[in-house]
Design an enzyme around this catalytic site. Structure first.
Site, short mmCIF file in Angstrom:
data_model
loop_
_atom_site.label_atom_id
_atom_site.label_comp_id
_atom_site.label_asym_id
_atom_site.label_seq_id
_atom_site.Cartn_x
_atom_site.Cartn_y
_atom_site.Cartn_z
N LYS A 1 -23.14 -16.82 3.27
CA LYS A 1 -23.78 -18.18 2.95
C LYS A 1 -24.73 -18.35 2.15
O LYS A 1 -26.10 -17.49 2.56
CB LYS A 1 -24.67 -18.76 4.62
CG LYS A 1 -23.31 -18.99 5.41
CD LYS A 1 -22.28 -20.10 4.66
CE LYS A 1 -20.89 -20.44 5.69
NZ LYS A 1 -20.35 -21.47 5.35
N GLU B 1 -17.35 -20.63 -3.50
CA GLU B 1 -17.11 -21.29 -2.31
C GLU B 1 -17.85 -22.24 -2.44
O GLU B 1 -19.07 -22.21 -1.89
CB GLU B 1 -16.64 -20.80 -1.25
CG GLU B 1 -16.03 -21.50 -0.32
CD GLU B 1 -15.98 -21.33 1.21
OE1 GLU B 1 -15.58 -22.07 2.35
OE2 GLU B 1 -15.58 -19.97 1.15
N ASP C 1 -13.41 -25.74 -1.45
CA ASP C 1 -13.77 -25.67 0.43
C ASP C 1 -13.82 -27.92 0.65
O ASP C 1 -13.17 -28.06 1.11
CB ASP C 1 -14.28 -25.23 1.00
CG ASP C 1 -14.62 -25.71 2.90
OD1 ASP C 1 -13.70 -26.02 3.09
OD2 ASP C 1 -15.52 -25.03 3.33
N ASP D 1 -20.82 -18.80 -0.28
CA ASP D 1 -20.58 -19.77 0.27
C ASP D 1 -22.42 -20.64 0.12
O ASP D 1 -22.40 -20.50 0.88
CB ASP D 1 -19.93 -20.27 1.44
CG ASP D 1 -19.33 -21.40 1.94
OD1 ASP D 1 -19.64 -21.96 1.14
OD2 ASP D 1 -19.03 -21.69 3.04
N LYS E 1 -8.73 -25.78 6.27
CA LYS E 1 -9.17 -24.89 7.02
C LYS E 1 -8.63 -26.03 8.47
O LYS E 1 -8.01 -27.76 7.23
CB LYS E 1 -10.66 -25.72 7.23
CG LYS E 1 -11.53 -24.77 6.74
CD LYS E 1 -12.67 -25.52 7.59
CE LYS E 1 -13.58 -24.30 6.60
NZ LYS E 1 -15.03 -24.33 6.45
#
Length: 338
Positions: A111, A168, A196, A142, A220
């Site tokens: 992250k 991401e 995403d 991400d 997802k």
């Protein structure tokens, strides 16, 4: 595949269990993850939209939970699914204990762009991951849409020396993702861009492919409305896909594993290791990676344990809040406007 009909609200509410499980480390500004679990006639489903999501967006998550609990599964095309480690926006000194929780994972998602932190913090965190995992490991970052286009260009340039697999959702806007891909190519930076939020939170997830805004799509199950819908999105986008989770318990992870097992191609490790970020789970034998993979067979028939449901059950006020939320989301599904 998927439920034939939408169950009545009364039946859904009668089968609802709401839990709140503390996280080991603050993640997405969350310290306790609350989700509602559905015990249906064909299995268990997880309904866990984040608190800021309204009924329209939350209805897709409820649809996915109902698909899992009342529907049927897609055919599996593989026996195991590779999983990446997930490193929250921790200090570089805290990276190793996080990585140690992910057995045998040789890919890590890190992250970055955490509010209140600096690019230097991101660089130090990614450097620590590379140092601990070694040069052959795969590292992806991400940003959750946290950078402007200019910030993304600078950040990717600073992080590229660590040999990124992809970055991401570096920017929030699809147009900026497309511009960033052009800018990175012009600068000679061979770093893929993955989408995403531009897939799972978009009214039109295929816009990413039409604008050539990404090299990879992250899918997802819950935000897209279920395994069947996610498979269709991947097919329509025509881009390599990574299956990820939304800070799920083992019930939600099982749906992600079933999606990953059903994809025709699976070129990347999947972000299905969020159970490792919790201090507990609702399943006695948690669905976590062993030697870097999750066996697909373990995702079939995953069920919550009554004692663990009792242990993590939320207080009556939070229970009412989730029941009201479920009612609102069910109303959207009933109206057919999800």
């Amino acid at each position: 595949m998927g439920p034939a009909t939408l169950p009545d609200l009364e039946e859904v509410l009668a089968r609802l269990h709401v839990v709140g499980i503390p996280l080991r480390t603050r993640f997405r500004r969350t310290t306790v993850r609350e989700v509602a679990l559905l015990e249906g006639p064909t299995g268990w489903g997880e309904f866990g939209p984040f608190p800021e999501y309204g009924p329209q967006e939350a209805s897709r998550w409820l649809g996915a939970a109902i698909e899992a609990a009342w529907g049927s599964s897609a055919p599996s095309l593989r026996a195991e699914v590779p999983v990446n480690a997930t490193v929250p926006a921790v200090a570089a000194a805290d990276v190793l204990p996080v990585l140690a929780r992910f057995d045998g994972c040789t890919t890590a998602k890190v992250k970055v762009a955490e509010p209140g932190q600096r690019l230097r913090d991101d660089v130090e965190r990614v450097a620590a991951v590379r140092r601990h995992l070694g040069r052959d490991a795969r590292i992806r970052v991400d940003a959750n849409g946290g950078w402007s286009l200019a910030q993304a260009r600078d950040a990717v340039a600073a992080l590229a020396p660590f040999d990124l697999e992809y970055v991401e959702q570096p920017c929030a806007d699809v147009e900026d993702l497309a511009r960033l891909r052009v800018a990175l190519a012009g600068a000679g930076l061979d770093v893929r861009v993955a989408a995403d939020e531009s897939i799972r939170r978009a009214e039109d997830p295929l816009r990413v492919a039409r604008l050539e805004a990404a090299d990879v799509v992250v899918v997802k199950v819950a935000p897209l409305g279920g395994v069947a819908r996610a498979l269709q999105v991947v097919a329509d986008c025509g881009l390599p896909a990574v299956v990820s989770s939304a800070l799920d318990t083992s019930i939600g992870i099982a749906a992600g594993v079933r999606l990953a097992a059903a994809l025709p191609d699976l070129p990347f490790a999947c972000g299905l290791g969020t159970v490792e970020l919790f201090t507990g789970d609702v399943v006695a034998d948690s669905l976590v990676a062993h030697d870097g993979v999750i066996d697909v067979a373990r995702a079939v028939g995953v069920a919550a344990t009554p004692d663990l449901l009792d242990r993590w059950r939320v207080d009556p006020e939070r229970e009412r809040w989730w029941r009201e939320r479920t009612t609102a989301a069910h109303g959207v599904l009933t109206a057919g406007t999800a």
